[in-house]
Enzyme design. Structure first.
Site, PDB file in Angstrom:
ATOM      1  N   LYS A 185       0.858  -1.186   0.000  1.00  0.00           N
ATOM      2  CA  LYS A 185       0.000   0.000   0.000  1.00  0.00           C
ATOM      3  C   LYS A 185       0.887   1.225   0.000  1.00  0.00           C
ATOM      4  O   LYS A 185       2.000   1.187   0.549  1.00  0.00           O
ATOM      5  CB  LYS A 185      -0.858  -0.013   1.269  1.00  0.00           C
ATOM      6  N   HIS A 204      -7.165   1.946  14.014  1.00  0.00           N
ATOM      7  CA  HIS A 204      -7.433   0.582  13.556  1.00  0.00           C
ATOM      8  C   HIS A 204      -6.306  -0.329  14.019  1.00  0.00           C
ATOM      9  O   HIS A 204      -5.238   0.140  14.406  1.00  0.00           O
ATOM     10  CB  HIS A 204      -7.510   0.531  12.025  1.00  0.00           C
ATOM     11  N   ASP A 206      -4.162  -3.553  12.262  1.00  0.00           N
ATOM     12  CA  ASP A 206      -3.996  -4.165  10.945  1.00  0.00           C
ATOM     13  C   ASP A 206      -4.585  -5.573  11.016  1.00  0.00           C
ATOM     14  O   ASP A 206      -4.387  -6.285  11.992  1.00  0.00           O
ATOM     15  CB  ASP A 206      -2.519  -4.212  10.546  1.00  0.00           C
ATOM     16  N   HIS A 260      -3.591   1.760  16.146  1.00  0.00           N
ATOM     17  CA  HIS A 260      -2.804   2.914  15.691  1.00  0.00           C
ATOM     18  C   HIS A 260      -3.608   3.765  14.716  1.00  0.00           C
ATOM     19  O   HIS A 260      -4.653   3.332  14.208  1.00  0.00           O
ATOM     20  CB  HIS A 260      -1.477   2.444  15.078  1.00  0.00           C
TER      21      HIS A 260
HETATM   22  C1  OGA Z   1      -1.988   1.642   7.531  1.00  0.00           C
HETATM   23  C2  OGA Z   1      -1.272   2.441   8.548  1.00  0.00           C
HETATM   24  C3  OGA Z   1       0.394   4.061   9.109  1.00  0.00           C
HETATM   25  C4  OGA Z   1       1.269   5.099   8.516  1.00  0.00           C
HETATM   26  O1  OGA Z   1      -1.979   2.036   6.356  1.00  0.00           O
HETATM   27  O2  OGA Z   1      -2.546   0.594   7.931  1.00  0.00           O
HETATM   28  O3  OGA Z   1      -1.458   2.185   9.698  1.00  0.00           O
HETATM   29  O4  OGA Z   1       2.262   5.435   9.158  1.00  0.00           O
HETATM   30  N1  OGA Z   1      -0.419   3.409   8.164  1.00  0.00           N
HETATM   31  O5  OGA Z   1       0.968   5.594   7.425  1.00  0.00           O
HETATM   32 NI    NI Z   2      -2.201   0.188   9.967  1.00  0.00          NI
END
Ligand code: OGA
Ligand code: NI
Length: 318
Positions: A185, A204, A206, A260
């Site tokens: 991602k 959320h 993960d 987080h």
């Molecule tokens: C996610 C996430 C954290 C970030 O995409 O699941 O928690 O530091 N990203 O971008």
């Molecule tokens: Ni995340």
């Protein structure tokens, strides 16, 4: 896509649309413990004492659900290239992006459609209770194993493909995980005129097994600890590791998936490149049989990963 957050950021220079403004109990300006960044464990993978490394990983996974690793094997150039091609993609004008990559429809809910694919470029991820939007655009596509990769979801630029394939190989070499699927991602958080009242990615855990995240140099990650939200200081050249729900389930609760979220910056663009290591869609995940007995009953249901994802994204109890 209707309009990206990047597009919104260009249009609204002082006051942002209401749909991005969080309720008071979520606003980072109100709910963050200011002045204390969390000292998330930093694990040096070049430590010659391998037992110590293992011990620290187990300890961090139990007590924090996250840690950072330094002196990992992935070369700096491989990571810089991954970042460069991702940034180049997000810096394209919107029309150009749409020529480069599959754009996820906003209205059609892909999880309803039963395809369960998160892949493509878009802005909405999970159903939000109050219909609010996160200040973030994203791109998702699988990078491993080769049989799971669909280039339809990747930007067409050859250097994009080269950089991501190279990174996937390094992650594969460093982590392994015979049957795991790697879902990559990119999060793109444009500067926001009112950063105190918005969230990038909402709170959320993960849902996958383990997440390996490369941040850029703009801070913004927050973790929930002892009932409060703290900034996490990402140290340069470290990889951020999150323990995800499947790991918590597999360990029957011994390892914790950490709650987080992210806040955004007033002047600077924040970006991050997580890779979610996840089970194949029809793989059944439950507490490991060796960890379950009469005295330690299973704390979680055993279910197909795709069913878990469906419930999670639609906010249905597991
Ligand atoms: C996610 C996430 C954290 C970030 O995409 O699941 O928690 O530091 N990203 O971008
Ligand atoms: Ni995340």
């Amino acid at each position: 896509m209707e309009i990206s957050v990047q597009g919104i950021a260009l249009k609204y220079k002082e006051k942002i649309p209401e749909e991005f403004i969080r309720s008071k109990d979520e606003q980072p300006g109100i709910t963050t413990v200011e002045g204390t960044a969390l000292e998330v464990p930093v694990i040096d993978l070049r430590n010659p004492d391998e037992e110590k490394i293992l011990e620290s990983i187990v300890d961090a996974s139990q007590k924090w659900g996250m840690f950072q690793v330094v002196n990992h094997e992935i070369p700096g150039e491989v990571i810089s290239k991954l970042q460069l091609v991702g940034r180049e993609f997000f810096e394209l004008p919107e029309e150009e992006k749409e020529k480069e990559v599959y754009v996820k429809p906003v209205e059609v809910d892909q999880y309803d459609a039963g395809t369960l694919s998160l892949e493509g470029y878009g802005t909405k991820l999970q159903r939000e209770v109050q219909g609010k939007k996160g200040w973030v655009d994203h791109l998702f596509h699988k990078i491993w194993p080769p049989s799971a990769v669909n280039y339809h979801f990747w930007p067409k630029n050859p250097s994009y493909r080269e950089a991501n394939e190279e990174y996937a190989k390094w992650v594969q070499g460093a982590v392994g995980g015979e049957n795991l699927v790697y879902l990559a991602k990119i999060n793109y958080y444009p500067p926001c005129p009112q950063p105190e009242v918005v969230l990038g990615v909402v709170a959320h855990t993960d849902m996958n097994n383990i997440t390996i995240l490369v941040p850029n140099d703009v801070q913004g990650l927050q973790a929930f600890r002892d009932g409060l939200w703290y900034d996490v200081k990402c140290i340069p050249n470290a990889l951020v590791i999150h323990i995800g729900d499947q790991m918590e389930i597999l360990s029957n609760g011994r390892y914790k998936s950490v709650l987080h979220r992210t806040r955004v910056n007033k002047e600077k663009t924040r970006m991050s490149w997580p890779v979610f290591l996840e089970p194949p869609a029809d793989f059944q995940v439950g507490p490991h049989p060796k960890l379950v007995n009469e005295n330690n009953p299973a704390k979680y249901k055993t279910k197909k990963y795709s069913d878990y994802v469906y419930c999670k994204l639609n906010k249905i109890p597991q």
